[in-house]
Write a protein that holds these residues in place. Structure first.
Motif, PDB file in Angstrom:
ATOM      1  N   GLN A 210     -27.807  18.739  12.767  1.00  0.00           N
ATOM      2  CA  GLN A 210     -28.796  18.234  13.521  1.00  0.00           C
ATOM      3  C   GLN A 210     -29.159  16.602  13.057  1.00  0.00           C
ATOM      4  O   GLN A 210     -29.539  16.118  13.702  1.00  0.00           O
TER       5      GLN A 210
ATOM      6  N   VAL B   6     -29.886  22.653  20.883  1.00  0.00           N
ATOM      7  CA  VAL B   6     -31.065  22.105  20.215  1.00  0.00           C
ATOM      8  C   VAL B   6     -31.005  20.375  20.329  1.00  0.00           C
ATOM      9  O   VAL B   6     -31.788  20.075  20.953  1.00  0.00           O
TER      10      VAL B   6
ATOM     11  N   VAL C 117     -33.343  17.920  22.406  1.00  0.00           N
ATOM     12  CA  VAL C 117     -34.018  16.723  21.655  1.00  0.00           C
ATOM     13  C   VAL C 117     -33.531  15.346  22.444  1.00  0.00           C
ATOM     14  O   VAL C 117     -34.433  14.550  22.733  1.00  0.00           O
TER      15      VAL C 117
ATOM     16  N   THR D 209     -39.332  21.417  18.358  1.00  0.00           N
ATOM     17  CA  THR D 209     -38.171  22.185  19.010  1.00  0.00           C
ATOM     18  C   THR D 209     -38.550  23.600  19.292  1.00  0.00           C
ATOM     19  O   THR D 209     -38.201  24.331  20.093  1.00  0.00           O
TER      20      THR D 209
ATOM     21  N   PHE E 262     -37.482  20.178  13.765  1.00  0.00           N
ATOM     22  CA  PHE E 262     -35.987  19.334  13.801  1.00  0.00           C
ATOM     23  C   PHE E 262     -36.111  18.115  13.162  1.00  0.00           C
ATOM     24  O   PHE E 262     -36.949  17.471  12.778  1.00  0.00           O
TER      25      PHE E 262
END
Ligand code: AP5
Ligand code: ZN
Length: 217
Positions: A92, A64, A68, A31, A86
């Motif tokens: 996340q 983010v 992804v 990321t 990540f």
């Protein structure tokens, strides 16, 4: 094999991910690299991320997770993914669980890279990257065989990251301890954590990771 590399700035996530790509045929999903590309391209995500990254803070989960999700939807990940940088927050990690479930994928392991904070500042402040091929170098730990010439592609231009100054590194380490270190417990609860001594020499760390991913028993 889908593996998460969990470790603070400078732990060697990028260095090891590149080696696992070669050794295990996995695809690296960084990321940090994706955000730096977005900043360079001036995309909306990049415009939002630039100042946050320069300050050493974490970019929002929303941005983010979106990049992804898009990357994982693009296919070509058959042999598996190395998640480099990540997830970095519990939010996340929960989002990744959902995305993987949607795609029928599971996690093999979360490799916890054990390091000592003080050494991270020295690693990061000595870091440079080949502009031609992306190979990483270090002023003392990993110099090109011929000074000024990349071992991999013969390139002669090397770059340093805007966030690799002492002040920003201190912020990045703070963000790691506050937001990311709790993920070790998150994945330990799922039985996925494989600790690796990331203070060892680069080759030894790679060997320990490959052993952790391919248990013989
Ligand atoms: P990111 O790009 O992910 O950076 P980072 O986590 O700070 O990690 P680094 O790239 O600095 O270190 P590394 O562990 O890859 O180490 P490396 O292999 O280069 O993130 C940057 C920023 O983007 C964040 O601050 C945040 O703002 C944002 N961001 C990214 N992802 C995000 C997310 N998911 N959520 C929110 N925000 C996000 O090695 C370092 C140096 O050490 C090199 O010079 C290398 O040659 C040397 N070295 C490596 N291993 C060894 C060894 N074993 N012995 C000696 N030297 C070594
Ligand atoms: Zn190169």
């Amino acid at each position: 094999t889908n593996v998460i590399l969990l470790g603070p700035p400078g732990a060697g996530k990028g260095t090891q991910a590149r080696r696992l790509v070669e050794a295990e045929g996995l695809v690296q999903l960084s990321t940090g690299d994706m955000l730096r590309a977005a900043v360079k391209a001036g995309s909306p995500a990049g415009l939002a991320a630039k100042a946050v990254m320069e300050a050493g803070d974490l970019v929002s989960d929303e941005i983010v997770v979106a990049i992804v999700r898009e990357r994982l939807a693009s296919g070509d990940l058959a042999k598996g993914v190395i998640f480099d940088g990540f997830p970095r927050t519990v939010g996340q990690a929960q989002a990744l669980d959902v995305i993987l479930a949607e795609q029928g994928l599971t996690l093999t392991a979360a490799i916890a890279m054990d390091v000592d904070d003080a050494a991270m500042v020295a690693r990061i402040s000595g870091r440079s990257t080949c502009a031609g091929c992306g190979e990483g170098y270090h002023d003392t730990a990993k110099r090109p065989e011929t000074a000024g010439i990349c071992d991999t592609c013969g390139g002669t231009e090397f770059t340093r990251r805007a966030d690799d100054n002492a002040e920003t590194v201190a912020e990045r380490l703070k963000a790691y301890h506050a937001e990311t270190a709790p993920l070790i417990a998150y994945y330990a609860d799922k039985g996925l954590v494989r600790p690796v001594d990331a203070m060892a020499a680069i080759d030894d760390v790679t060997g320990a990771m490959i052993a952790a991913l391919n248990p013989t028993n």
